[in-house]
Design an enzyme around this catalytic site. Sequence first.
Site, mmCIF file in Angstrom:
data_model
loop_
_atom_site.group_PDB
_atom_site.id
_atom_site.type_symbol
_atom_site.label_atom_id
_atom_site.label_comp_id
_atom_site.label_asym_id
_atom_site.label_seq_id
_atom_site.Cartn_x
_atom_site.Cartn_y
_atom_site.Cartn_z
ATOM 1 N N HIS A 148 2.972 8.372 7.161
ATOM 2 C CA HIS A 148 2.346 7.180 6.574
ATOM 3 C C HIS A 148 2.863 5.918 7.274
ATOM 4 O O HIS A 148 3.676 5.157 6.724
ATOM 5 C CB HIS A 148 2.605 7.118 5.072
ATOM 6 N N HIS A 193 -1.273 6.105 11.184
ATOM 7 C CA HIS A 193 -2.179 6.608 10.144
ATOM 8 C C HIS A 193 -3.163 5.520 9.729
ATOM 9 O O HIS A 193 -4.356 5.799 9.528
ATOM 10 C CB HIS A 193 -1.360 7.070 8.942
ATOM 11 N N HIS A 217 -4.650 0.212 3.308
ATOM 12 C CA HIS A 217 -4.658 1.171 2.198
ATOM 13 C C HIS A 217 -3.308 1.848 1.950
ATOM 14 O O HIS A 217 -3.055 2.339 0.844
ATOM 15 C CB HIS A 217 -5.742 2.234 2.430
ATOM 16 N N ASP A 218 -2.415 1.891 2.948
ATOM 17 C CA ASP A 218 -1.072 2.467 2.760
ATOM 18 C C ASP A 218 0.010 1.471 3.171
ATOM 19 O O ASP A 218 1.108 1.873 3.593
ATOM 20 C CB ASP A 218 -0.928 3.768 3.563
ATOM 21 N N ASP A 236 -9.206 9.114 4.510
ATOM 22 C CA ASP A 236 -7.756 9.162 4.342
ATOM 23 C C ASP A 236 -7.219 10.585 4.500
ATOM 24 O O ASP A 236 -6.071 10.779 4.919
ATOM 25 C CB ASP A 236 -7.398 8.597 2.964
#
Length: 641
Positions: free
Chosen positions: A342, A346, A382-383, A490
């Site tokens: 992550h 990614h 998103h992360d 994802d």
Amino acid sequence: MDRKAAESSVPGRMCGQVRRGYRDRTPDLSSAPTFEELRNRFDTSATMKREMAANPATHGSAIRQAVSGKIFKKCKSATFQIDGATYTIEQGALTIVRRSSSRSKGETCSTPTDEQLDQLDLDTEHLPAVDTPDACDKAALRLRYLLRQLNRGEIPAETLQKNLQYAAKVLEAVYIDETKPAVARQQSAPTLVYRRLADEDDELSEVQPDAVPPEVREWLASTFTRQLATAKRKSDEKPKFRSVAHAIRAGIFVDRIYRRVTSTALMQFPQDVVRVLKTLDEWSFDVFALHEASVGAPVKYLGYELLNRYGMIHKFKVQSTILENFLSRIEEGYCKFHNPYHNNLHAADVAQTVHYMLCQTGLMNWLSDLEIFATLVAAIVHDFEHTGTTNNFHVMSGSDTALLYNDRAVLENHHISAAFRLMRDEECNILQNLSRDEFREFRTLVIDMVLATDMSFHFQQLKNMRSLLSLAEPAVDKSKAVSLVLHCCDISHPAKRWDLHHRWTMSLLDEFFLQGDKERELGLPFSPLCDRNNTLVAESQIGFIEFIVEPSMGVCADMLECILGPLHSNTKNSSSTSGQEPINEENAGAEGSNKFKIRKPWVACLSDNKKIWKEQAAKDAEARAKLEEESNGVQPVSTEE
């Protein structure tokens, strides 16, 4: 980028390098008056003639001449001038031919001299309206001057920006959108309803509704906005410029200006990065190659490229330096905990996969600019600041983040909150030029999309979408649609090429094992797949593909085909956009030959990867059996008495 993959022959507007198609709208021509009816109507309308003659300031001699009965009497065609252009009306089809501009025959389109350019004033306060014939000449002259000054390095950025904006508006104004206008009849007076590129006003909008009789306005609407003329146009005919010379000339100048501006005003891209980004439209894009080419900054370059390619930088007035600051800070946040999986790699991979779904399936044609902007940003953040541990670890260990968000979608809430907190910094606020309503819509969409990446919502999300698609006439909510797309992107690495998928798998297992080590230290039970001594890698990936990824991609594909089917049916007579295929011959039989299908490159990748994992699982099982046999110390049978 492969430019051919981003081009489309369907008339539409342009988003960076991506063309967005529009639906054709065909007006009802059954009630259109004939040429004789129009002629008789204008001949006998004495009141109308007096009205036009009494108001020359408003209508001008050209319009009075156009509605005068003289030009319709006993003639097969008529030629007259309106707004500086010569038109010919031919009896029968009422077609309009624009013969020439207001330039006199003695004038030429010769290249301006250096002396003329030196005398040019770049002030933009007193330029002609962008939809007038003189505007093209003014814009062309200014573009030549700007080109020369750029080569000399003597042009202020503000002056360059204002003049390029004017030239762009001129191009938009001269481009005639081939979509059909419609006339909406009302009790008081007909109101022309039509659409042009960039929503520019047509010359007819200057004629007030009560300034001319309804019949005249209807005739102007149906004739000079190409309503009748386009009725006989072939479906594959390209949109036309009012002047081919203007189109070619302006296009060349804008291309030259663009090449120079992108090398100065926009962020600099290393040549190695440019080379890798040429494959950005491919399903199995190699983000590891981009990471190496960008020296560890894939989010910065890929994020900038996508937002620029879709036209978001221009549309929402995002300053280049602010966007660069924002992406750099996002990249730093992804690298904060040095996660094996992550991380910024990614983030870039998911953003590129979202781009594929938007562009190559045609999903972007269903979304507004703001929705595309929110989707791309959601994919990028998103992360953001992921800790390299799962939500369950935060809850079980009682982390501060879990306490803050009450054990609900702990990481996803943090990603959103941290990203929007970053955008409160003026140097990173890419949303500063959004209106209040745009900001609220943008924020709501990003929150919905990022929260949907919480795996605890996975099965409920698929169940809800399946139920919706099973209805006779499903109406898919846009927020739910893009949320499912982001969620599928994802978890999409098992659906990519084997070498990429295997590398992602090893990185993810490294991260899981590091969490397992922390759980051992804290005396917590191991989370699934986090015990480095008791994890069946091949079997876990087979189960992940069969029960998670394959069903997710299947539902997502069904949803996209449901959404885009109506859009495709409205443009099926036009050339398909790159990335769309009207019929998938392998899957469509006689019954479904007319059903819209998207390309599904992930199907073959999933099948290949699962096959490889099954072969690996068989080898692992054999090795474990042999090891177990040896560990049990099986003694050979003794032959002694």
